[in-house]
Design a protein around this motif. Structure first.
Motif, PDB file in Angstrom:
ATOM      1  N   PHE B 135       0.826  -1.200   0.000  1.00  0.00           N
ATOM      2  CA  PHE B 135       0.000   0.000   0.000  1.00  0.00           C
ATOM      3  C   PHE B 135       0.862   1.253   0.000  1.00  0.00           C
ATOM      4  O   PHE B 135       0.527   2.255  -0.618  1.00  0.00           O
ATOM      5  N   PHE B 138       1.702   2.076  -3.368  1.00  0.00           N
ATOM      6  CA  PHE B 138       0.629   2.849  -4.007  1.00  0.00           C
ATOM      7  C   PHE B 138       0.774   4.332  -3.687  1.00  0.00           C
ATOM      8  O   PHE B 138       0.675   5.187  -4.578  1.00  0.00           O
ATOM      9  N   VAL B 139       1.039   4.626  -2.410  1.00  0.00           N
ATOM     10  CA  VAL B 139       1.152   6.035  -2.010  1.00  0.00           C
ATOM     11  C   VAL B 139       2.303   6.704  -2.758  1.00  0.00           C
ATOM     12  O   VAL B 139       2.157   7.802  -3.306  1.00  0.00           O
ATOM     13  N   SER B 173      -7.113   5.839 -13.876  1.00  0.00           N
ATOM     14  CA  SER B 173      -7.747   4.522 -13.994  1.00  0.00           C
ATOM     15  C   SER B 173      -6.789   3.433 -13.538  1.00  0.00           C
ATOM     16  O   SER B 173      -7.195   2.486 -12.849  1.00  0.00           O
ATOM     17  N   LEU B 176      -6.753   3.109  -9.862  1.00  0.00           N
ATOM     18  CA  LEU B 176      -7.909   2.386  -9.329  1.00  0.00           C
ATOM     19  C   LEU B 176      -7.686   0.880  -9.440  1.00  0.00           C
ATOM     20  O   LEU B 176      -8.001   0.128  -8.514  1.00  0.00           O
ATOM     21  N   LEU B 179      -5.455  -0.175  -6.685  1.00  0.00           N
ATOM     22  CA  LEU B 179      -6.150  -0.314  -5.405  1.00  0.00           C
ATOM     23  C   LEU B 179      -6.944  -1.608  -5.334  1.00  0.00           C
ATOM     24  O   LEU B 179      -6.932  -2.307  -4.310  1.00  0.00           O
ATOM     25  N   ILE B 180      -7.641  -1.931  -6.426  1.00  0.00           N
ATOM     26  CA  ILE B 180      -8.423  -3.172  -6.428  1.00  0.00           C
ATOM     27  C   ILE B 180      -7.499  -4.365  -6.209  1.00  0.00           C
ATOM     28  O   ILE B 180      -7.775  -5.248  -5.382  1.00  0.00           O
ATOM     29  N   SER B 183      -6.198  -4.502  -2.587  1.00  0.00           N
ATOM     30  CA  SER B 183      -7.167  -4.903  -1.568  1.00  0.00           C
ATOM     31  C   SER B 183      -7.562  -6.367  -1.731  1.00  0.00           C
ATOM     32  O   SER B 183      -7.834  -7.046  -0.735  1.00  0.00           O
ATOM     33  N   MET B 184      -7.575  -6.868  -2.976  1.00  0.00           N
ATOM     34  CA  MET B 184      -7.855  -8.298  -3.150  1.00  0.00           C
ATOM     35  C   MET B 184      -6.761  -9.133  -2.505  1.00  0.00           C
ATOM     36  O   MET B 184      -7.029 -10.138  -1.827  1.00  0.00           O
TER      37      MET B 184
END
Lengths: 114, 542
Positions: B135, B138-139, B173, B176, B179-180, B183-184
């Motif tokens: 994560f 991601f940041v 996009s 996103l 993120l999906i 989180s999966m």
């Protein structure tokens, strides 16, 4: 509850993808917002859905996931909301600049078929 | 945690953050001060990166773990410095210094907030290379991208805003999808720590495995969009060709961040220790890489101007890297890293060179039209003429000769022709593939053909553009090029030359890195040390 949440995510995603593929910049940004709502809900749902669970720990008991709600997805979704909000705002600025420079709100900066 | 050397791991993130934050407070008119701060920060970063490289390379390879807030790895976020991260830090440092030097005479004046954006770009890149948490990755991706949106639009102008709009939409996009995917993976494995995840993949229940692989595939899509894999990379040549050259030089490493993330995560999570998931998606990388090379070649041959040509060569190099990674062999990975190093510097140098060459050409050239608009200071040059070439530097003699040599060297590097490092890199990828066994698989032959043909296509296109630019432009006047503009180009070329001459030690480092990537026990052990067996939050987070 799972069904409602899944339907919500699905509807938001479907609408978002459809709008994302539209030719107007405003539709694109609304589509991206809808998609980010869907993704945020999705992240939230990966922690498992339950009602009435303590946010983190209850006093005097060893914490397991059977008793409390998973705090990590909640933290993730908070971060994702903040970042998504910031980048959407940034996109809005680019959108306005493009509108001002090209004189049209088409995503390619010119009307198709003309 | 004591002694400043312990904080070496986080310093490459903190230094540009502080520099950028301080610059935000300084009035926009104080350009010299900002340039001094920016340059000091970029040089510090390069120094830190080299220090990190020596630390990571000492002994049999050191993996330094920095626990933020001193939380153990399964609860807190970790930063990890190993050979691979250190290599990428050095590359970022080199590009940072080169692009910033290049921007000093002109580019910094083309728009507001160039210097803070540049620092945040460096911060995002360094963070993405150092982090050991999905994560957090991601940041840092978002920091890097937000800064790159600013740099992509730097200088404004119609073409830039038009391409920037697509660039921002596509990357939003992709975020996103990121993120999906994350989180999966969290939902299935219950961890975001990469090393912890690698340990848990092997023991997953078989009914969960499919979902984890789906999550990883979605995550991979986000990385491959950055890397520009066909069919996700159509935005890339267009965006890169409209970027200002200083921005392009630093933003060109963004496509390699995608490659970095794929290489790091894929080998860590789906390496040999992953049980049934081992080698998941390798074929997709290989085929996707080959298709990207094919698409890149067509783009290279079809393009008419230099900036688009440079964008297309980014695609070719991405494709080469992905296809070679997809082959999934340790000996090849060493070559991949060598190619990565060589091509990052060559492409950045080429982006810088383009503007200098294009500057002397007629106003008709479309790239120049973008550039002119960006400068917005058409009379700046005349004023300098009157003042005897004052300002940020002196014009260099024999401009065309130096530019010509630079162009030729870039062509050799990008096409992978001897004697420069591009050739060595391709050779290092191909020779272990051909020597792998008695029967050479057909994919290897296809990869061989793709590498050779992509080299040929690059040579043809570069020659055509080069003849057009240097020999056949009747109206061309000799461009005025300052020392501080040609110096970064020559620096990048000289580093590639050094990489060629010192290929032995460099290749030794790359091979050690590849070995550590394919057998990540050291990495996992260092990250997870000090953690008791699976904590209370471990497992079954569903």
């Amino acid at each position: 509850m799972e069904l409602i949440l899944s339907l919500g995510i699905g509807v938001l995603t479907g609408s978002g993808v459809w709008l994302l593929l539209r030719p107007r910049t405003f539709q694109v940004i609304v589509g991206l917002s809808l998609l980010s709502y869907a993704v945020n809900l999705f992240i939230f749902s990966t922690g498992g859905l339950r009602t009435g669970a303590a946010p983190i720990l209850e006093g005097g008991r060893a914490g397991t996931l059977a008793m409390h709600a998973d705090p990590v997805p909640q933290a993730l979704v908070l971060t994702a909301i903040v970042i998504g909000f910031a980048t959407t705002a940034l996109f809005l600025v680019v959108l306005l600049a493009a509108r001002g420079l090209t004189g049209t709100d088409h995503v390619d900066g010119k009307e198709s078929g003309r | 945690m004591s002694g400043w050397m312990d904080h070496l791991t986080i310093a490459p993130i903190v230094v540009p953050l502080l520099a950028g934050a301080v610059m935000m407070l300084i009035d926009e008119r104080q350009r010299t001060l900002k340039a001094v701060i920016g340059m000091a920060s970029a040089l510090t970063l390069l120094g830190l990166a080299i220090l990190a490289l020596t630390v990571a390379d000492s002994g049999t390879g050191v993996v330094r773990v920095y626990r933020l807030g001193d939380w153990p790895a399964s609860f807190g976020i970790v930063l990890v410095l190993d050979r691979f991260a250190a290599l990428m830090l050095v590359l970022t440092g080199i590009l940072g210094v080169a692009a910033l030097t290049f921007s000093l005479p002109r580019w910094q004046k083309a728009g507001a907030h160039f210097h803070p954006l540049f620092q945040f770009q460096l911060m995002g890149l360094n963070g993405a290379f150092l982090t050991g948490d999905l994560f957090n990755l991601f940041v840092f991706f978002e920091i890097m991208l937000a800064a790159s949106y600013g740099l992509a639009l730097h200088g404004s102008g119609l073409a830039r805003v038009r391409a920037g709009l697509h660039y921002v939409a596509i990357n939003l996009s992709a975020s996103l999808l990121f993120l999906i995917g994350v989180s999966m993976i969290y939902g299935i494995s219950g961890t975001l720590n990469m090393a912890d995840l690698a340990g848990r993949v092997a023991s997953l229940a078989s009914e969960d495995r499919g979902l984890l692989e789906a999550g990883a595939a979605i995550l991979g899509l986000a990385f491959l969009i950055k890397a520009g894999m066909w069919p996700l990379g159509f935005w890339l040549p267009n965006t890169y060709s409209t970027l200002g050259s200083a921005s392009a030089a630093i933003v060109s490493i963004l496509s390699k961040v995608g490659i970095y993330a794929v290489l790091r995560l894929w080998l860590l999570v789906f390496g040999e220790g992953a049980g049934a998931s081992s080698g998941f998606g390798g074929t997709v990388l290989l085929i996707g890489g080959l298709l990207t090379i094919g698409f890149g070649c067509i783009a290279v041959l079809a393009t008419q101007n230099m900036a688009r040509l440079a964008g297309a060569t980014v695609l070719v190099s991405s494709g080469t890297l992905l296809a070679a990674i997809g082959a999934g062999q340790m000996a090849v990975t060493g070559g991949v890293l060598f190619y990565l190093t060589s091509s990052v510097m060559a492409v950045a140098g080429f982006f810088l060179l383009i503007e200098l060459v294009e500057r002397g050409r007629g106003v008709g050239a479309d790239v120049l039209a973008v550039t002119r608009e960006a400068f917005g200071e058409g009379d700046d040059e005349d004023a300098d003429d009157g003042a005897g070439g004052g300002g940020a530097g002196v014009p260099i003699p024999a401009t065309m000769a130096i530019l010509g040599i630079g162009f030729m060297s870039s062509a050799l590097l990008l096409a992978g022709l001897p004697p420069l490092s591009g050739f060595l890199a391709k050779f290092a990828i191909l020779s272990p593939l051909l020597a792998a066994g008695p029967v050479v698989p057909v994919t290897t032959w296809i990869l061989l053909a793709a590498l050779v043909l992509s080299g040929l296509a690059t040579v043809v296109a570069m020659t055509r553009v080069g003849i057009d630019a240097f020999w056949a432009s009747p109206a061309a006047e000799v461009p005025r090029v300052r020392v501080s503009e040609i110096a970064p180009v020559l620096l990048l070329l000289a580093l590639n030359l050094a990489l060629t001459i010192q290929a032995g030690p460099a290749m030794r480092y790359m091979e050690d890195t590849a070995r550590a990537l394919h057998a990540p026990q050291n990495y996992n052990g260092a990250v997870l040390s000090g953690i008791p067996t699976a904590g209370p939050t471990a497992g079954g987070a569903r």
